[in-house]
Design an enzyme around this catalytic site. Structure first.
Site, short mmCIF file in Angstrom:
data_model
loop_
_atom_site.label_atom_id
_atom_site.label_comp_id
_atom_site.label_asym_id
_atom_site.label_seq_id
_atom_site.Cartn_x
_atom_site.Cartn_y
_atom_site.Cartn_z
CG PHE A 240 36.96 35.05 40.22
CD1 PHE A 240 36.24 33.86 40.15
CD2 PHE A 240 38.35 34.97 40.22
CE1 PHE A 240 36.89 32.63 40.09
CE2 PHE A 240 39.00 33.76 40.15
CZ PHE A 240 38.27 32.58 40.09
CB ILE A 241 38.77 36.26 44.77
CG1 ILE A 241 39.65 35.82 43.60
CG2 ILE A 241 39.31 35.67 46.09
CD1 ILE A 241 41.04 36.41 43.59
CG ASP B 250 31.24 44.73 44.83
OD1 ASP B 250 32.01 43.76 44.89
OD2 ASP B 250 31.10 45.42 43.79
CB ALA C 278 36.80 46.56 46.65
CB THR D 259 48.35 40.21 42.97
OG1 THR D 259 49.01 39.52 41.92
CG2 THR D 259 48.72 41.68 42.86
CG ASP D 260 51.70 35.99 41.98
OD1 ASP D 260 50.94 36.77 41.37
OD2 ASP D 260 51.95 34.83 41.58
CD GLU D 261 49.61 39.85 38.00
OE1 GLU D 261 49.81 40.85 37.30
OE2 GLU D 261 48.63 39.10 37.85
CE1 TYR E 28 45.28 43.96 40.06
CE2 TYR E 28 46.98 42.43 39.31
CZ TYR E 28 45.93 42.73 40.16
OH TYR E 28 45.53 41.82 41.11
CE LYS F 240 45.67 44.18 44.86
NZ LYS F 240 44.37 44.28 45.57
CE LYS G 55 40.94 39.22 35.46
NZ LYS G 55 41.01 39.34 36.87
N PRO H 211 43.24 32.48 21.21
CG PRO H 211 42.42 34.66 21.49
CD PRO H 211 42.01 33.22 21.55
CG ASP I 274 53.91 38.66 24.78
OD1 ASP I 274 52.91 38.43 25.48
OD2 ASP I 274 55.05 38.26 25.07
N1 LIG Z 1 42.05 37.10 40.19
C1 LIG Z 1 43.25 36.71 40.60
O1 LIG Z 1 43.83 35.79 40.04
C2 LIG Z 1 43.89 37.38 41.79
C3 LIG Z 1 45.07 36.82 42.31
C4 LIG Z 1 45.63 37.41 43.46
C5 LIG Z 1 45.04 38.50 44.05
N2 LIG Z 1 43.90 39.03 43.51
C6 LIG Z 1 43.30 40.18 44.20
O2 LIG Z 1 42.08 39.70 44.78
C7 LIG Z 1 41.10 40.73 44.78
C8 LIG Z 1 39.85 40.26 44.09
O3 LIG Z 1 40.18 39.87 42.77
P1 LIG Z 1 39.04 39.37 41.77
O4 LIG Z 1 39.72 38.61 40.68
O5 LIG Z 1 37.96 38.75 42.53
O6 LIG Z 1 38.55 40.78 41.20
P2 LIG Z 1 37.23 41.08 40.36
O7 LIG Z 1 37.65 42.11 39.36
O8 LIG Z 1 36.59 39.83 39.89
O9 LIG Z 1 36.24 41.73 41.43
C9 LIG Z 1 36.46 42.98 41.99
C10 LIG Z 1 35.21 43.38 42.77
O10 LIG Z 1 35.47 44.66 43.36
C11 LIG Z 1 34.39 45.53 43.08
N3 LIG Z 1 34.93 46.89 42.98
C12 LIG Z 1 35.77 47.39 42.04
N4 LIG Z 1 36.03 48.68 42.28
C13 LIG Z 1 35.34 49.01 43.41
C14 LIG Z 1 35.22 50.20 44.17
N5 LIG Z 1 35.85 51.33 43.81
N6 LIG Z 1 34.45 50.18 45.30
C15 LIG Z 1 33.81 49.03 45.68
N7 LIG Z 1 33.87 47.90 44.97
C16 LIG Z 1 34.64 47.88 43.86
C17 LIG Z 1 33.80 45.06 41.76
O11 LIG Z 1 32.45 45.47 41.61
C18 LIG Z 1 33.97 43.56 41.88
O12 LIG Z 1 32.84 42.98 42.50
C19 LIG Z 1 41.75 41.95 44.11
O13 LIG Z 1 42.22 42.81 45.11
C20 LIG Z 1 42.91 41.35 43.32
O14 LIG Z 1 43.96 42.27 43.20
C21 LIG Z 1 43.32 38.50 42.40
#
Ligand SMILES: NC(=O)c1ccc[n+]([C@@H]2O[C@H](COP(=O)([O-])OP(=O)(O)OC[C@H]3O[C@@H](n4cnc5c(N)ncnc54)[C@H](O)[C@@H]3O)[C@@H](O)[C@H]2O)c1
Length: 354
Positions: free
Chosen positions: A11-12, A32, A81, A133-135, A158, A162, A197, A213, A289
Site C-alpha cells: 500500500f505505502i 518485493d 517490506a 510505525t508510531d505503534e 506487530y 517493528k 484495514k 463492525p 474488542d
Molecule cells: N499502513 C500503515 O498505516 C503504516 C503506518 C506506519 C508505518 N507503516 C509501515 O510501512 C511499511 C509499509 O506498510 P504497508 O501498509 O504498505 O504494508 P503492506 O502490508 O500493504 O505491504 C507490505 C509489502 O511488503 C511485501 N513483503 C512482505 N513480506 C515480505 C518479504 N519477506 N520480502 C519482501 N517483500 C515482502 C508485501 O508483498 C507487500 O507488497 C511497513 O513497514 C509498515 O510497518 C505502515
C-alpha cells in the site's frame, strides 16, 4: 539517484514508487516478495517506465538480496517490506518475527557489506531509510503525543516486531556506522489500501450496505495521514534529514474510530444516496474488542516539520473524500482483491486452538 525500495508493491510502498517516478528523477528498483498484501494494479502506471525495475525477492533471502545490490548498485535503500496488519500478527506472530525482524537484519547485513564495498565517494552518499510505525511507542491516555524521545512500549506482536527492527537499524548505525534514518509514522489511509484495514473495509461494506463492525465502543483514537503525504515525508527525510536520526510523521488528524466510520457513512450517503433516505450510520455495529487494543496514538511532528520542508498537504476531510470516491470508482479492483485473498471476515481474535 538509484533507489532500492523494499515492499514497493504494498500500500505505502506503491504510493512511494508512484511518487518517485512521477515527481522526481530517481530510478527505482522495487524488491518485493509479492505476499498476499501486494496490491494488484497499483504500479501499472510505472511498469513501462525505463526508470522502474522490479525484483521478486524475499528480504529473508540474503544471497538473492546480495545479487540485487550488486546488479543495481543503489545509492539509497528505503525499507518498507513488512508484515503490517496487527490483527494478522495476533493470529500468526511468527510470520512477523520472520519478515520484520529476521528480514530486516538480513537486509541490514547485505546493505552493510555492499556499503563497505563502495568507493569512499559513493559510501558518503549512501543512505538506508527504515520505515516504521508510531505503534512502537505503545498506547497513550487522553493527553500528550509521541515524540522521538518517547520510550518504546509495543503492545502487539506487530508493534513488537517493528520496535525490534527499529533497534537493529539503529544498532547498525552505532556499531558499524551504516548511514541510517528511521521514520515512525501514524496510521495511513488512501487509494489502493488493502480491504482488511479499517477505512477501506468500512467504505466497501458501506457501498454494499453491509454491517460496519467497530471494535469495542469505537473510542480508540488514531492519528491519520494520507498515504501520499507519507511518501513525501520519506523523500524529505532522505534529502534533508540527519543521519542516525529518527523522525515522527503524523497527519495532525486525531479521530476516534467511531468518528472515522461516521464520516465515511456521511460521505457515502452524499455520493451514493439511498432512494429510501436511509443513513449508513444505521449499519454500525459494535463487536468484541481486539485483544490488547491500544487506546490512543498521537504524533508530535515538530522535528520533521522543523528540520525539513515537509508538512501534511492533505486534510483528513479532503483525503477521506478522495479515498471514498476512489473506492466507489474502482469496485472491480476491490472485488478482485476480495475474491483473491481476503473475504472481509474477522481477523485478530488469536491463533486457532487445536
Ligand atoms: N499502513 C500503515 O498505516 C503504516 C503506518 C506506519 C508505518 N507503516 C509501515 O510501512 C511499511 C509499509 O506498510 P504497508 O501498509 O504498505 O504494508 P503492506 O502490508 O500493504 O505491504 C507490505 C509489502 O511488503 C511485501 N513483503 C512482505 N513480506 C515480505 C518479504 N519477506 N520480502 C519482501 N517483500 C515482502 C508485501 O508483498 C507487500 O507488497 C511497513 O513497514 C509498515 O510497518 C505502515
Amino acid at each position: 539517484m538509484k533507489i532500492l525500495v523494499t515492499g514497493g508493491s504494498g500500500f505505502i510502498g506503491s504510493a512511494l514508487v508512484r511518487f518517485l517516478i512521477s515527481e522526481t528523477n530517481a530510478s527505482v528498483v522495487n524488491v518485493d516478495a509479492l505476499t498476499y498484501a501486494a496490491v494488484p494494479g497499483a504500479l501499472d502506471i510505472v511498469e513501462n517506465d525505463s526508470r522502474y525495475k522490479f525484483e521478486k525477492v524475499n528480504i529473508c533471502d540474503g544471497i538473492s538480496l546480495g545479487a540485487i545490490f550488486a546488479k543495481h548498485s543503489p545509492d539509497i535503500v528505503i525499507h518498507l517490506a513488512a508484515e503490517s496488519h496487527v490483527d494478522r500478527s495476533i493470529d500468526n506472530p511468527a510470520a512477523f518475527v520472520e519478515t520484520n525482524v529476521m528480514g530486516t537484519c538480513t537486509l541490514l547485513e547485505v546493505a552493510l557489506s555492499y556499503w563497505r564495498s563502495l568507493s569512499s565517494n559513493s559510501r558518503d552518499k549512501f543512505k538506508f531509510h527504515h520505515v516504521s510505525t508510531d505503534e512502537v511507542y505503545g498506547s497513550l491516555d487522553s493527553y500528550g503525543a509521541f515524540t522521538e524521545d518517547t520510550s518504546y512500549n509495543p503492545n502487539s506482536p506487530y508493534s513488537a516486531s517493528k520496535a525490534s527492527s527499529d533497534h537493529f537499524v539503529r544498532a547498525w548505525n552505532t556499531t558499524y556506522g551504516l548511514p541510517i534514518t528511521i521514520s515512525n509514522c501514524s496510521n495511513n489511509y488512501g487509494i489502493y489500501q488493502f480491504p482488511e484495514k479499517l477505512i477501506p473495509l468500512m467504505i466497501i461494506n458501506g457501498i454494499l450496505w453491509k454491517p460496519l463492525p467497530i471494535y469495542g465502543k469505537g473510542e480508540n483514537i488514531r492519528d491519520w495521514l494520507y498515504v501520499d503525504d507519507h511518501a513525501r515525508a520519506i523523500w524529505s527525510i532522505i534529502n534533508q534529514g540527519t543521519i542516525g536520526e529518527t523522525y515522527n510523521v503524523g497527519g495532525g488528524a486525531e479521530m476516534s474510530n467511531l468518528t472515522v466510520v461516521n464520516m465515511i457513512c456521511d460521505i457515502l450517503d452524499d455520493l451514493l444516496p439511498d432512494p429510501k433516505n436511509r443513513s449508513r450510520r444505521e449499519l454500525i455495529t459494535f463487536v468484541k474488542d481486539r485483544p490488547g487494543h491500544d487506546f490512543r496514538y498521537a504524533i508530535d511532528s515538530t522535528k520533521i516539520c522543523g528540520q525539513t520542508e515537509w508538512f501534511p498537504q492533505e486534510s483528513f476531510q479532503t483525503g477521506l473524500r478522495k479515498t471514498v470516491s476512489w473506492f466507489i470508482e474502482n469496485e472491480k479492483w476491490w472485488q478482485l482483491v476480495q475474491e483473491g485473498t481476503y473475504d472481509g471476515g474477522r481477523l485478530g481474535l488469536g491463533p486457532k486452538l487445536k
